[in-house]
Design an enzyme around this catalytic site. Structure first.
Site, PDB file in Angstrom:
ATOM      1  N   ALA A  11       0.845  -1.209   0.000  1.00  0.00           N
ATOM      2  CA  ALA A  11       0.000   0.000   0.000  1.00  0.00           C
ATOM      3  C   ALA A  11       0.874   1.250   0.000  1.00  0.00           C
ATOM      4  O   ALA A  11       0.524   2.270   0.578  1.00  0.00           O
ATOM      5  CB  ALA A  11      -0.926  -0.016   1.207  1.00  0.00           C
ATOM      6  N   VAL A  14       3.179   3.067  -5.261  1.00  0.00           N
ATOM      7  CA  VAL A  14       2.671   2.422  -6.477  1.00  0.00           C
ATOM      8  C   VAL A  14       1.346   1.715  -6.177  1.00  0.00           C
ATOM      9  O   VAL A  14       0.366   1.865  -6.913  1.00  0.00           O
ATOM     10  CB  VAL A  14       3.700   1.416  -7.058  1.00  0.00           C
ATOM     11  CG1 VAL A  14       3.119   0.701  -8.268  1.00  0.00           C
ATOM     12  CG2 VAL A  14       5.003   2.108  -7.419  1.00  0.00           C
ATOM     13  N   GLY A  15       1.299   0.963  -5.077  1.00  0.00           N
ATOM     14  CA  GLY A  15       0.105   0.180  -4.756  1.00  0.00           C
ATOM     15  C   GLY A  15      -1.106   1.062  -4.485  1.00  0.00           C
ATOM     16  O   GLY A  15      -2.196   0.829  -5.028  1.00  0.00           O
ATOM     17  N   ASP A  34      -0.967  -4.644   3.125  1.00  0.00           N
ATOM     18  CA  ASP A  34       0.403  -4.238   3.429  1.00  0.00           C
ATOM     19  C   ASP A  34       0.791  -4.842   4.772  1.00  0.00           C
ATOM     20  O   ASP A  34      -0.070  -5.180   5.585  1.00  0.00           O
ATOM     21  CB  ASP A  34       0.510  -2.701   3.485  1.00  0.00           C
ATOM     22  CG  ASP A  34       1.935  -2.201   3.298  1.00  0.00           C
ATOM     23  OD1 ASP A  34       2.258  -1.732   2.192  1.00  0.00           O
ATOM     24  OD2 ASP A  34       2.744  -2.307   4.257  1.00  0.00           O
ATOM     25  N   HIS A 176      13.787  -4.714 -17.592  1.00  0.00           N
ATOM     26  CA  HIS A 176      13.469  -3.373 -17.086  1.00  0.00           C
ATOM     27  C   HIS A 176      14.731  -2.847 -16.400  1.00  0.00           C
ATOM     28  O   HIS A 176      14.872  -2.911 -15.198  1.00  0.00           O
ATOM     29  CB  HIS A 176      12.315  -3.503 -16.092  1.00  0.00           C
ATOM     30  CG  HIS A 176      11.805  -2.194 -15.574  1.00  0.00           C
ATOM     31  ND1 HIS A 176      11.564  -1.110 -16.375  1.00  0.00           N
ATOM     32  CD2 HIS A 176      11.463  -1.810 -14.317  1.00  0.00           C
ATOM     33  CE1 HIS A 176      11.092  -0.118 -15.625  1.00  0.00           C
ATOM     34  NE2 HIS A 176      11.035  -0.518 -14.374  1.00  0.00           N
TER      35      HIS A 176
HETATM   36  N1  APR Z   1       4.170  -7.669   2.838  1.00  0.00           N
HETATM   37  C1  APR Z   1       3.335  -6.683   2.436  1.00  0.00           C
HETATM   38  N2  APR Z   1       3.774  -5.432   2.152  1.00  0.00           N
HETATM   39  C2  APR Z   1       5.083  -5.192   2.258  1.00  0.00           C
HETATM   40  C3  APR Z   1       5.999  -6.184   2.661  1.00  0.00           C
HETATM   41  C4  APR Z   1       5.498  -7.473   2.955  1.00  0.00           C
HETATM   42  N3  APR Z   1       6.304  -8.464   3.349  1.00  0.00           N
HETATM   43  N4  APR Z   1       7.228  -5.621   2.683  1.00  0.00           N
HETATM   44  C5  APR Z   1       7.097  -4.354   2.298  1.00  0.00           C
HETATM   45  N5  APR Z   1       5.803  -4.075   2.044  1.00  0.00           N
HETATM   46  C6  APR Z   1       5.194  -2.813   1.675  1.00  0.00           C
HETATM   47  C7  APR Z   1       5.778  -1.645   2.453  1.00  0.00           C
HETATM   48  O1  APR Z   1       5.284  -1.592   3.786  1.00  0.00           O
HETATM   49  C8  APR Z   1       5.339  -0.449   1.608  1.00  0.00           C
HETATM   50  O2  APR Z   1       4.113   0.100   2.051  1.00  0.00           O
HETATM   51  O3  APR Z   1       5.431  -2.454   0.322  1.00  0.00           O
HETATM   52  C9  APR Z   1       5.179  -1.068   0.199  1.00  0.00           C
HETATM   53  C10 APR Z   1       6.131  -0.471  -0.809  1.00  0.00           C
HETATM   54  O4  APR Z   1       5.785   0.862  -0.974  1.00  0.00           O
HETATM   55  P1  APR Z   1       6.848   2.025  -1.279  1.00  0.00           P
HETATM   56  O5  APR Z   1       7.993   1.900  -0.326  1.00  0.00           O
HETATM   57  O6  APR Z   1       6.085   3.309  -1.340  1.00  0.00           O
HETATM   58  O7  APR Z   1       7.418   1.651  -2.707  1.00  0.00           O
HETATM   59  P2  APR Z   1       6.728   1.930  -4.124  1.00  0.00           P
HETATM   60  O8  APR Z   1       7.208   3.210  -4.652  1.00  0.00           O
HETATM   61  O9  APR Z   1       5.271   1.674  -4.022  1.00  0.00           O
HETATM   62  O10 APR Z   1       7.417   0.786  -4.990  1.00  0.00           O
HETATM   63  C11 APR Z   1       7.110  -0.577  -4.777  1.00  0.00           C
HETATM   64  O11 APR Z   1       7.446  -1.182  -7.056  1.00  0.00           O
HETATM   65  O12 APR Z   1       8.235   0.104  -8.804  1.00  0.00           O
HETATM   66  C12 APR Z   1       8.560  -0.857  -7.855  1.00  0.00           C
HETATM   67  O13 APR Z   1      10.916  -0.457  -7.392  1.00  0.00           O
HETATM   68  C13 APR Z   1       9.620  -0.351  -6.893  1.00  0.00           C
HETATM   69  O14 APR Z   1      10.053  -2.481  -5.841  1.00  0.00           O
HETATM   70  C14 APR Z   1       9.392  -1.232  -5.702  1.00  0.00           C
HETATM   71  C15 APR Z   1       7.883  -1.457  -5.725  1.00  0.00           C
END
Ligand code: APR
Length: 311
Positions: A11, A14-15, A34, A176
């Protein structure tokens, strides 16, 4: 009739932006999961409360558990860490491998018939890993990258030529990362080959900016990576699946001999519909593009070897 269901894991930027885009359109219910307590719940509630304003009757819920994702039609995995300045996507490999493995196992057990779209980076390696862990057939596992890379390329070309983005036809294939392959041979603007419109030196600069497109954004944001264009790209895939549109889009798909690549996920044009990858489309590449695609596949292979070196 019940709406179709899309579950998004992660969440973060990106999510949550993907959840918002899908919710706004109102055609599917959304579950946002998340590991952080409160974040998916709070963001989902906030999005839900926008419904009366944007005119959406979709349901959206946030959770830290996977049960609410049961029987999803499409699953989008964005969980993981994002890049900081100076980091390459490959620097995320082992951390995100662990996260993607764990969430794939959890989410797929509740939705064994879903189509899985992987977004976490390094993309091609993560989709390979999700495929392995999910044990889903290759048609139901795909990665989002090519649409984003292509969108960046088209945006820069449209800007250069002062034409609508809709008049440009282009594909960026391959992994990518630095080895992605913009297919110059089939890039046209209003049907005119791009090489007739932009001198090759300038075109090379635009190609390089496309390759560095993610890093350019990370350089500005400093605390994270891109999410508006990535979420728009995910939604294009989700809609092609939910509405069985059969669009031909560049996505990471499992290749078994196509483009002379075997046993790897690499970005190629695919026909995407309600069963997932319905066809891998072979387009004509110049010999240097074919070589570049092979080189890109080799870099993906290197990452998979690092992931599975102890297997
Ligand atoms: N289970 C569920 N959620 C998780 C877990 C897990 N084990 N580990 C991490 N997360 C969640 C984090 O808590 C965070 O809210 O994944 C989310 C990632 O969000 P951001 O840090 O904002 O990253 P974001 O910019 O969304 O990118 C996510 O997509 O484009 C790719 O390189 C980017 O690998 C990255 C991914």
């Amino acid at each position: 009739m019940a709406k179709q269901k899309v579950t998004i894991i992660g969440a973060g930027n990106v999510g949550a932006t993907t959840a918002q885009r899908i919710f706004d359109k109102g055609y599917a219910d959304v579950v946002l999961i998340d590991i952080l307590e409160g974040i998916p719940q709070g963001k989902s509630l906030d999005i839900l409360e926008s419904g009366p304003v944007v005119g959406s009757d979709s349901k959206i819920i946030g959770d830290n558990n996977y049960e609410s994702s049961k029987n999803s039609d499409v699953i989008v995995i964005t969980a993981g860490i994002a890049r900081k300045p100076g980091m390459s996507r490959d620097d995320l490999l082992l951390t995100n491998m662990k996260i993607v493995g764990e969430v794939t196992k959890n989410v797929c057990s509740y939705s064994p018939n879903a189509i899985l779209i992987v977004v976490s980076n390094p993309l091609d390696a993560m989709v390979q890993h999700a495929h392995k862990i999910s044990k889903f057939p290759k048609q139901r596992v795909l990665g989002m990258a090519g649409i984003l890379d292509t969108a960046r390329f088209k945006s820069f070309l449209a800007d250069e030529l002062n034409v609508s983005v809709n008049s440009i036809s282009a594909y960026v294939l391959g992994g990518h990362g630095d080895t992605m392959v913009p297919v110059i041979k089939s890039t046209t603007v209003g049907g005119v080959p791009i090489s007739d419109l932009i001198p090759s030196k300038r075109l090379e600069e635009i190609v390089q900016r496309t390759r560095d497109g993610g890093a350019e954004i990370v350089g500005f944001l400093k605390t994270g990576s891109a999410y508006y264009a990535p979420s728009a790209s995910i939604v294009q895939m989700v809609e092609s699946i939910l509405f069985d549109k059969k669009e031909i889009l560049p996505c990471a798909a499992f290749l078994e001999g196509e483009y002379d690549i075997n046993g790897l996920f690499v970005g190629v044009p695919i026909k995407i519909g309600k069963s997932g990858v319905e066809e891998i489309v072979t387009i004509e590449l110049s010999s240097s593009e074919q070589k570049a695609l092979k080189n890109s596949a080799d870099s993906v292979k290197e990452l998979t070897e690092i992931m599975y070196k102890n297997d």
